[in-house]
Write a protein that holds these residues in place. Structure first.
Motif: not given
Ligand SMILES: Cc1cc2nc3c(=O)[nH]c(=O)nc-3n(C[C@H](O)[C@H](O)[C@H](O)COP(=O)(O)O)c2cc1C
Length: 352
Positions: A23-26, A135-137, A178-185, A219-222, A240-242, A322-324
């Motif tokens: 899930p990537m809000a926006g 959920f997040h947070f 499991a959200m590694g430090i590499e993850a976007g957002g 999740a994160g960096g995959i 989980q790939i964003g 510029l989330w990434s």
């Molecule tokens: C543009 C963007 C928006 C995001 N918004 C959410 C969100 O709304 N809810 C959420 O649980 N995680 C959000 N995330 C985190 C992603 O769900 C996911 O855990 C993360 O992208 C994984 O890392 P990766 O970007 O390296 O693949 C967001 C990530 C990005 C890049």
């Protein structure tokens, strides 16, 4: 598609391949969710930047197009108390940019908002009965969580530390992201706001796998099949790939965001609290360079972004988020469906 080494997530969530389109809000659209579902993955619809009506509309179109399981994702923060003095000091810090860019400093500050999970959102869950709610947070208060669980939804949430993973399992999460430090957002961190507690996926996944009994989603960096196979080798049941999905035509991102994703180096992301008040990983831009990516003056989540909105209108690349994630160089111009199929097929081939 068959013979994944660990089928716990496939069985739990009713999907064919152990990939969750994040899930990537926006940025995530209903079209992205539908395409990920068609490819056998779990499509995730984020709710944080949608009104209740917009969320209903998105879920209606997804349900009309697909009968496959879906995930609906919510932020579950506590909205902060108003702090006008902090808001004022923050805007004053930005005043030179207002002057330079010709934005109206005296105009009322726009409100930057993110919807927290609440009764109205819960009613949407009860009406649409998504198979998965993430959920997040952390997690919402128990009465709301009980209502979600009563719909039969499987509940997921992000953990950025072993302590958070244990906390989530104790409160009934069916699987842990499991959200590694590499993850976007945004960092999903909720038990601590100490950034030193945030660790890389390679260290995080096996330690969470050892600490909980529920399946773990990395999740994160995959960004390609190598990352998927590595995550599975560390004990994750799925990924989980964003960021990789930000490159697909189904993502709604600005032209500046697109351009930055295509041109930034992997070393050019950082955690920043400027745009919302909570740390999140994005591509370094002018605001982050000049104000400091983490600035203690930024108002609490999600208020800090409001004062940046007029600046963003003048210089989008310089003042928007510029989330990434860190694996941005792995991104490819391909559709959500093709990306998902390719990731799954190539990962399976490597696992043989
Ligand atoms: C543009 C963007 C928006 C995001 N918004 C959410 C969100 O709304 N809810 C959420 O649980 N995680 C959000 N995330 C985190 C992603 O769900 C996911 O855990 C993360 O992208 C994984 O890392 P990766 O970007 O390296 O693949 C967001 C990530 C990005 C890049």
């Amino acid at each position: 598609m068959s013979t994944w080494p660990d089928t716990r997530i496939l069985d739990l969530l009713g999907i064919d391949v152990p990939i969750i389109q994040a899930p990537m809000a926006g940025a995530t659209t209903a079209a992205m969710v539908i395409a990920a579902n068609e490819a056998g993955a779990l499509g995730s619809m984020p709710a944080a930047t949608l009104s209740i009506e917009q969320l209903r509309a998105a879920l209606t179109s997804i349900r009309q197009a697909s009968t496959r399981p879906i995930n609906v994702n919510f932020f579950c923060h506590q909205p902060p108390a108003a702090d006008e003095e902090r808001d004022r000091r923050w805007k004053a810090l930005l005043e030179p940019y207002y002057r330079e860019l010709g934005a109206d400093f005296e105009a009322p500050t726009p409100v930057s908002d993110r919807a927290p999970f609440n009764d109205a959102a819960c009613q949407v869950v009860e009406a649409f009965r998504p198979e998965v709610v993430s959920f997040h947070f952390g997690l919402p208060e128990k009465s709301l969580l009980d209502r979600v669980k009563a719909t039969g939804a499987k509940v997921l949430s992000s953990a950025t530390t072993v302590e958070e993973a244990i906390w989530l399992e104790q409160r009934g999460c069916d699987a842990i992201i499991a959200m590694g430090i590499e993850a976007g957002g945004h960092r999903g961190m909720f038990l601590s706001d100490d950034l030193n507690s945030q660790i890389g996926l390679m260290a995080l996944v096996p330690q969470i796998v050892d600490a909980v009994t529920v399946p773990v989603i990395a999740a994160g960096g995959i960004g390609d099949a190598r990352g998927i196979v590595a995550a599975l080798a560390l004990g994750a049941s799925a990924v989980q790939i964003g960021t990789a999905y930000l490159f697909t035509p189904e993502a709604t991102i600005t032209a500046s965001h697109h351009h930055a994703l295509r041109h930034a180096q992997a070393s050019e992301t950082a955690l920043t609290n400027l745009f919302t008040g909570r740390p999140a990983r994005g591509i370094i831009n002018r605001a982050m360079r000049e104000l400091g990516a983490i600035n203690p003056m930024a108002p609490a989540f999600p208020r800090s972004g409001g004062a940046l909105i007029p600046l963003k209108a003048k210089d989008e690349a310089g003042f928007s988020n510029l989330w990434s994630g860190q694996a941005l160089r792995l991104g490819k111009d391909t559709s959500t469906y093709e990306l998902t199929r390719e990731l799954a097929e190539q990962a399976l081939a490597k696992l043989k």
